[in-house]
Design a protein around this motif. Structure first.
Motif, PDB file in Angstrom:
ATOM      1  N   ARG A 184      -1.157   2.948  10.243  1.00 21.02           N
ATOM      2  CA  ARG A 184      -1.635   3.105   8.864  1.00 21.02           C
ATOM      3  C   ARG A 184      -0.745   4.075   8.090  1.00 21.02           C
ATOM      4  NH1 ARG A 184      -7.923   3.994   6.924  1.00 21.02           N
ATOM      5  NH2 ARG A 184      -7.509   3.831   4.684  1.00 21.02           N
ATOM      6  N   ALA A 215       2.716   2.448   7.413  1.00 21.57           N
ATOM      7  CA  ALA A 215       2.627   1.407   6.387  1.00 21.57           C
ATOM      8  C   ALA A 215       2.553   1.973   4.978  1.00 21.57           C
ATOM      9  CB  ALA A 215       1.412   0.524   6.649  1.00 21.57           C
ATOM     10  N   LEU A 251      -0.223  -3.875  12.047  1.00 18.89           N
ATOM     11  CA  LEU A 251       0.633  -3.775  10.862  1.00 18.89           C
ATOM     12  C   LEU A 251       0.124  -4.681   9.741  1.00 18.89           C
ATOM     13  CD1 LEU A 251       4.121  -3.684  12.586  1.00 18.89           C
ATOM     14  CD2 LEU A 251       3.217  -1.893  11.092  1.00 18.89           C
ATOM     15  N   ALA A 303      -0.890  -3.274   6.151  1.00 24.02           N
ATOM     16  CA  ALA A 303      -0.184  -3.746   4.961  1.00 24.02           C
ATOM     17  C   ALA A 303      -1.168  -4.267   3.922  1.00 24.02           C
ATOM     18  CB  ALA A 303       0.814  -4.834   5.337  1.00 24.02           C
ATOM     19  N   GLU A 360      -2.891  -1.347   2.298  1.00 21.32           N
ATOM     20  CA  GLU A 360      -2.012  -0.644   1.368  1.00 21.32           C
ATOM     21  C   GLU A 360      -1.563  -1.538   0.205  1.00 21.32           C
ATOM     22  OE1 GLU A 360      -0.908   2.535   1.351  1.00 21.32           O
ATOM     23  OE2 GLU A 360      -2.095   3.054   3.129  1.00 21.32           O
ATOM     24  N   LEU A 385       5.230  -5.564   4.313  1.00 15.93           N
ATOM     25  CA  LEU A 385       6.126  -4.874   5.228  1.00 15.93           C
ATOM     26  C   LEU A 385       7.102  -5.874   5.833  1.00 15.93           C
ATOM     27  CD1 LEU A 385       3.650  -2.585   7.228  1.00 15.93           C
ATOM     28  CD2 LEU A 385       5.162  -1.925   5.345  1.00 15.93           C
ATOM     29  N   CYS A 392       9.375  -6.845   8.787  1.00 21.18           N
ATOM     30  CA  CYS A 392       9.330  -6.498  10.214  1.00 21.18           C
ATOM     31  C   CYS A 392      10.455  -7.183  10.976  1.00 21.18           C
ATOM     32  CB  CYS A 392       7.987  -6.917  10.818  1.00 21.18           C
ATOM     33  SG  CYS A 392       6.573  -6.013  10.168  1.00 21.18           S
ATOM     34  N   LEU A 451       2.961  -9.348   6.084  1.00 19.76           N
ATOM     35  CA  LEU A 451       4.207  -9.108   6.809  1.00 19.76           C
ATOM     36  C   LEU A 451       5.235 -10.170   6.448  1.00 19.76           C
ATOM     37  CD1 LEU A 451       2.942  -8.242  10.413  1.00 19.76           C
ATOM     38  CD2 LEU A 451       3.120  -6.743   8.400  1.00 19.76           C
TER      39      LEU A 451
END
Length: 240
Positions: free
Chosen positions: A100, A103, A121, A125, A128, A132, A134, A167
């Motif tokens: 967390r 991110a 993740l 994400a 937030e 992200l 990856c 992601l």
């Protein structure tokens, strides 16, 4: 290398500027030797163990990508440098209880090596309201405990990332085995990366090569090199 806490800001800037120029010359020469365009290779400055003041100096010299491997160090530095136009890469082994936090500031997580981490993740994400990028970390030597998915597991993990909300699959990352032949390791990584691109054509990133082996990585197709010591000197304690 000079201790960054023992010199004036202007002297430290001059030192980093000279180091940066040397690293860029190495990248350019490696690209020329491999028949590649220098613009194909992105420099990521690894700022772990160095203070936020060095990050600011790098940014002032035109560096836009920086990397950290420990959330407890990265989070406060990213906070101090939130006004800078930087993309933060997280490159260390990542525990789910740190996801967390990571991110909240990282744009790229290069060390995704298991399904549980993908799920964590994705959830972070979405929380937030960010995307992200990856990379699948490929374990090229399981004896070293550096993390990384077994090569045989990479395609399935790439599929999971590509299908996860929040992601984006960027490609692959690896660290050459200590004491091994970096060309052999990075050639293997390039083969794995090609397999990932067969299913995910947009996953073009190959993050490989550090201060001591960036030439070998570029020769084998690296799109990103992660350089710390050659830019900032030997490891130092963070001074905040």
């Amino acid at each position: 290398m000079t201790d960054p806490t023992a010199v004036s800001p202007s002297a430290r800037r001059d030192e980093i500027a000279a180091n940066l120029a040397d690293v860029r010359k190495r990248i350019d020469a490696a690209c020329a030797a491999a028949g590649r365009v220098p613009g194909e290779v992105t420099l990521i400055a690894v700022t772990k163990t160095f203070p936020a003041s060095d990050v600011r100096l790098l940014a002032g010299l035109g560096v836009t990508e920086v990397a950290e491997n420990r959330d407890q160090d990265a989070a406060p530095k990213a906070g101090e440098c939130r006004d800078l136009p930087l993309t933060w890469h997280f490159v260390g082994q990542l525990q789910t209880n740190k996801v967390r936090s990571v991110a909240s500031y990282a744009g790229v997580v290069e060390s995704v090596d298991r399904s549980k981490l993908v799920r964590a993740l994705s959830a972070a994400a979405l929380r937030e309201e960010r995307t992200l990028r990856c990379l699948v970390q490929v374990g090229l030597d399981e004896r070293e405990g550096r993390g990384g998915a077994a090569p045989a597991d990479v395609p399935a993990l790439a599929d999971e990332i590509a299908g996860a909300q929040g992601l984006e699959l960027g490609g692959v990352m690896a660290v050459a085995p200590l004491g091994g032949d970096p060309v052999e390791a990075f050639t293997r990584l390039a083969e794995i990366a090609a397999g990932v691109r067969d299913s995910h054509p947009g996953a073009m990133a190959i993050s490989a090569g550090m201060s001591g082996d960036l030439e070998a990585a570029i020769a084998c197709g690296a799109t990103h090199v992660r350089v710390g010591t050659a830019l900032l000197g030997g490891r130092r304690a963070i001074v905040r």
